[in-house]
Design a protein around this motif. Structure first.
Motif, PDB file in Angstrom:
ATOM      1  N   ALA A   4      -3.964  -7.823   6.702  1.00  0.00           N
ATOM      2  CA  ALA A   4      -3.253  -7.225   5.565  1.00  0.00           C
ATOM      3  C   ALA A   4      -2.801  -5.826   5.925  1.00  0.00           C
ATOM      4  O   ALA A   4      -3.494  -5.106   6.627  1.00  0.00           O
ATOM      5  N   PRO A   5      -1.606  -5.420   5.490  1.00  0.00           N
ATOM      6  CA  PRO A   5      -1.127  -4.076   5.797  1.00  0.00           C
ATOM      7  C   PRO A   5      -1.992  -3.027   5.118  1.00  0.00           C
ATOM      8  O   PRO A   5      -2.617  -3.281   4.093  1.00  0.00           O
ATOM      9  N   ALA A   6      -1.996  -1.840   5.717  1.00  0.00           N
ATOM     10  CA  ALA A   6      -2.779  -0.757   5.119  1.00  0.00           C
ATOM     11  C   ALA A   6      -2.190  -0.367   3.780  1.00  0.00           C
ATOM     12  O   ALA A   6      -0.975  -0.345   3.595  1.00  0.00           O
ATOM     13  N   LYS A   7      -3.059  -0.088   2.826  1.00  0.00           N
ATOM     14  CA  LYS A   7      -2.624   0.288   1.487  1.00  0.00           C
ATOM     15  C   LYS A   7      -2.475   1.798   1.390  1.00  0.00           C
ATOM     16  O   LYS A   7      -3.374   2.536   1.767  1.00  0.00           O
ATOM     17  N   LYS A   8      -1.376   2.239   0.896  1.00  0.00           N
ATOM     18  CA  LYS A   8      -1.157   3.657   0.702  1.00  0.00           C
ATOM     19  C   LYS A   8      -1.742   4.060  -0.637  1.00  0.00           C
ATOM     20  O   LYS A   8      -1.527   3.400  -1.642  1.00  0.00           O
ATOM     21  N   THR A   9      -2.497   5.147  -0.641  1.00  0.00           N
ATOM     22  CA  THR A   9      -3.121   5.585  -1.892  1.00  0.00           C
ATOM     23  C   THR A   9      -2.286   6.635  -2.604  1.00  0.00           C
ATOM     24  O   THR A   9      -1.989   6.512  -3.785  1.00  0.00           O
ATOM     25  N   SER A  10      -1.917   7.690  -1.906  1.00  0.00           N
ATOM     26  CA  SER A  10      -1.070   8.740  -2.489  1.00  0.00           C
ATOM     27  C   SER A  10      -0.504   9.564  -1.357  1.00  0.00           C
ATOM     28  O   SER A  10      -0.953   9.474  -0.223  1.00  0.00           O
ATOM     29  N   ASP A  11       0.476  10.380  -1.640  1.00  0.00           N
ATOM     30  CA  ASP A  11       1.071  11.217  -0.598  1.00  0.00           C
ATOM     31  C   ASP A  11       0.061  12.209  -0.042  1.00  0.00           C
ATOM     32  O   ASP A  11       0.178  12.665   1.092  1.00  0.00           O
ATOM     33  N   LYS A  12      -0.936  12.547  -0.852  1.00  0.00           N
ATOM     34  CA  LYS A  12      -1.956  13.496  -0.409  1.00  0.00           C
ATOM     35  C   LYS A  12      -3.050  12.824   0.407  1.00  0.00           C
ATOM     36  O   LYS A  12      -3.927  13.487   0.937  1.00  0.00           O
ATOM     37  N   GLY A  13      -2.996  11.520   0.504  1.00  0.00           N
ATOM     38  CA  GLY A  13      -4.010  10.807   1.261  1.00  0.00           C
ATOM     39  C   GLY A  13      -5.226  10.476   0.413  1.00  0.00           C
ATOM     40  O   GLY A  13      -5.205  10.539  -0.828  1.00  0.00           O
ATOM     41  N   LEU A  14      -6.293  10.120   1.082  1.00  0.00           N
ATOM     42  CA  LEU A  14      -7.518   9.721   0.400  1.00  0.00           C
ATOM     43  C   LEU A  14      -8.259  10.922  -0.168  1.00  0.00           C
ATOM     44  O   LEU A  14      -8.071  12.059   0.273  1.00  0.00           O
ATOM     45  N   VAL A  24     -12.746  -2.572  -3.421  1.00  0.00           N
ATOM     46  CA  VAL A  24     -11.796  -3.657  -3.202  1.00  0.00           C
ATOM     47  C   VAL A  24     -11.488  -3.752  -1.708  1.00  0.00           C
ATOM     48  O   VAL A  24     -11.128  -2.745  -1.078  1.00  0.00           O
ATOM     49  N   PRO A  25     -11.636  -4.937  -1.103  1.00  0.00           N
ATOM     50  CA  PRO A  25     -11.378  -5.080   0.324  1.00  0.00           C
ATOM     51  C   PRO A  25      -9.943  -4.698   0.665  1.00  0.00           C
ATOM     52  O   PRO A  25      -9.019  -4.929  -0.113  1.00  0.00           O
ATOM     53  N   GLY A  26      -9.760  -4.101   1.842  1.00  0.00           N
ATOM     54  CA  GLY A  26      -8.415  -3.741   2.280  1.00  0.00           C
ATOM     55  C   GLY A  26      -8.448  -2.586   3.254  1.00  0.00           C
ATOM     56  O   GLY A  26      -9.516  -2.124   3.680  1.00  0.00           O
ATOM     57  N   LYS A  27      -7.235  -2.112   3.601  1.00  0.00           N
ATOM     58  CA  LYS A  27      -7.099  -0.964   4.488  1.00  0.00           C
ATOM     59  C   LYS A  27      -6.364   0.131   3.736  1.00  0.00           C
ATOM     60  O   LYS A  27      -5.246  -0.081   3.271  1.00  0.00           O
ATOM     61  N   TYR A  28      -6.997   1.314   3.670  1.00  0.00           N
ATOM     62  CA  TYR A  28      -6.459   2.397   2.866  1.00  0.00           C
ATOM     63  C   TYR A  28      -6.050   3.558   3.763  1.00  0.00           C
ATOM     64  O   TYR A  28      -6.884   4.228   4.370  1.00  0.00           O
ATOM     65  N   HIS A  29      -4.714   3.771   3.811  1.00  0.00           N
ATOM     66  CA  HIS A  29      -4.142   4.768   4.697  1.00  0.00           C
ATOM     67  C   HIS A  29      -4.384   6.169   4.159  1.00  0.00           C
ATOM     68  O   HIS A  29      -4.249   6.418   2.951  1.00  0.00           O
ATOM     69  N   GLY A  35      -2.683   8.493  11.623  1.00  0.00           N
ATOM     70  CA  GLY A  35      -2.996   7.072  11.777  1.00  0.00           C
ATOM     71  C   GLY A  35      -4.374   6.710  11.268  1.00  0.00           C
ATOM     72  O   GLY A  35      -4.919   5.655  11.627  1.00  0.00           O
ATOM     73  N   LEU A  36      -4.963   7.545  10.436  1.00  0.00           N
ATOM     74  CA  LEU A  36      -6.326   7.321   9.951  1.00  0.00           C
ATOM     75  C   LEU A  36      -6.300   6.449   8.703  1.00  0.00           C
ATOM     76  O   LEU A  36      -5.501   6.676   7.788  1.00  0.00           O
ATOM     77  N   TYR A  37      -7.188   5.450   8.664  1.00  0.00           N
ATOM     78  CA  TYR A  37      -7.328   4.665   7.441  1.00  0.00           C
ATOM     79  C   TYR A  37      -8.773   4.214   7.269  1.00  0.00           C
ATOM     80  O   TYR A  37      -9.558   4.196   8.226  1.00  0.00           O
ATOM     81  N   LEU A  38      -9.099   3.874   6.040  1.00  0.00           N
ATOM     82  CA  LEU A  38     -10.435   3.383   5.685  1.00  0.00           C
ATOM     83  C   LEU A  38     -10.361   1.879   5.547  1.00  0.00           C
ATOM     84  O   LEU A  38      -9.544   1.344   4.788  1.00  0.00           O
TER      85      LEU A  38
END
Length: 413
Positions: A4-14, A24-29, A35-38
């Motif tokens: 699954a593609p990484a999910k963007k949370t906000s422009d400010k990041g996590l 919720v399972p997934g990848k959070y950019h 290039g960091l994601y959770l």
């Protein structure tokens, strides 16, 4: 199934709160161009991952997991990896190299195994690792061997530096041995166990010397030993130790095949000219040593013949094993003499200096000490055996007959 593609949370990041609560399972950019994601799995496990280009190839690097690695720490690691990659380095290779570095405990056990063939006995081998287990591992055992600092070594040694000075000295030496090995492996550049010397207070060496009897009191001590009710092997071993000025371990491990008589090996009554030949492996300096035996020393050996039990030991314990050092020390103390067994070597050396005209090098050779620098030792090929034979006979006479009789002996030699 494609990832699954990484999910963007906000422009400010996590945010730290989001990292702490997301389920919720997934990848959070995270954003920010690193290039960091959770990554959150179906089981709820979370981990930090960085997508990065290394020398033209796309790669992923694991950066640890929350909450051990915080969001701020993950960003710092990702930033450092990006800097390394931009400069042409390989952060993945660096990470593998870091993981290859052992902990201090792993390194210590490796060094212990490497040195196993060189240990003088099992006791010394066990002490090397046991002292590190007791004093060093609790503080630095889990640290990478390259991460141990001067402060760590200081914290290990300070509590025992005065309370247990000899133990502290050995712990310091053993830590240093491990760190020297780490330097040789390329895992560190310095040795805190050596550089710390200036930070530790000096020990009062005058209080650490082995207690010795004045040479005038040694004869009385031996008389009490002979009259005591101690085990015969203990009494004979202690007198033999004094007569030969040998170390405790050398005497306790003495074997019949080490005795040489001009009239036949293993026959104490064969001749007045005899020697005790210790192999290099049993000597502190790892050099074979011949000890001339006085007439009284040979009488002790004749008495010891009754103890032969098949073990080959001259002075066996009741169990057929070598006597313990504590056994000899305990007897001296029980008889009322405030002296260490090793101190009888000092008594002998003081007697030779104060009551005889034997040269210094003869007395030092009797103690199996090195004399002079490397050049002088290279040219000094003789072991001064004949001169030492006269000296040991004079020492035996001094102990048996008293100083006046010894002077008479000197006039007859």
């Amino acid at each position: 199934m494609p990832a699954a593609p990484a999910k963007k949370t906000s422009d400010k990041g996590l945010s730290a709160a989001f990292v702490r609560t997301v389920k919720v399972p997934g990848k959070y950019h995270d954003g920010g161009g690193l290039g960091l994601y959770l990554r959150v799995t179906e089981s709820g496990a979370r981990s930090w991952v960085q997508r990065i280009t290394i020398r033209g190839r796309r790669s992923e690097i694991g950066l640890g997991s929350p909450p051990v690695v915080t969001l701020a720490e993950a960003r710092e690691r990702a930033l450092e990896n990006s800097r390394v990659a931009r400069s042409g380095g390989d952060p993945l290779q660096m990470k593998r190299a870091t993981h290859a570095v052992p902990t201090f405990e792993e390194a210590a056990r490796k060094v212990h195994a490497l040195h196993a063939p060189s240990w003088r006995n099992n006791k010394h081998a066990a002490q090397f690792i046991s002292t590190l287990e007791t004093y060093a591992f609790p503080r630095v055992g889990r640290l990478k061997v390259g991460e141990v600092t001067t402060g760590d070594v200081l914290a290990i040694l300070t509590p025992i530096w005065f309370e247990k000075p000899e133990t502290a000295r050995r712990v310091k030496q053993r830590i240093g041995t491990v760190l020297k090995w780490a330097i040789a492996q390329g895992w560190r550049q310095d040795n805190p166990a050596e550089s710390i010397s200036q930070a530790l207070p000096k020990h009062d060496r005058s209080k650490s010397h082995r207690k010795a009897l004045p040479h005038q009191e040694v004869a009385a001590c031996l008389a009490k030993v002979r009259a005591s009710e101690a085990w015969i092997a203990t009494k004979l071993a202690l007198e033999f130790l004094v007569l030969t000025a040998a170390r405790s371990g050398e005497v306790r491990g003495a074997r019949w095949e080490e005795i040489e008589f001009s009239g036949g090996a293993g026959d104490p009554g064969a001749s007045l000219v005899a020697a005790w030949v210790l192999p290099a492996g049993r000597m502190k300096m790892k050099k074979a040593h011949r000890v001339p035996l006085s007439r009284r020393a040979m009488e002790v050996l004749r008495d010891a013949e009754a103890l032969k039990d098949g073990s080959g030991l001259i002075f066996p314990s009741l169990s057929g094993k070598p006597l313990s050092d504590m056994t000899l020390s305990k007897l001296v103390k029980q008889l009322g003499f405030d002296a260490d067994v090793h101190g009888f070597r000092t008594s002998f050396r003081t007697w030779a200096q104060e009551r005889t005209s034997f040269p210094r090098e003869v007395a030092e050779a009797a103690l199996a000490h090195k004399v002079g620098d490397a050049v002088e030792q290279a040219y000094a090929r003789s072991d001064l055996f004949e001169k030492r034979r006269l000296m040991m006979e004079a020492w035996a006479n001094y102990l048996q007959l008293g100083e006046g009789k010894v002077l008479e002996f000197w006039g007859q030699r």
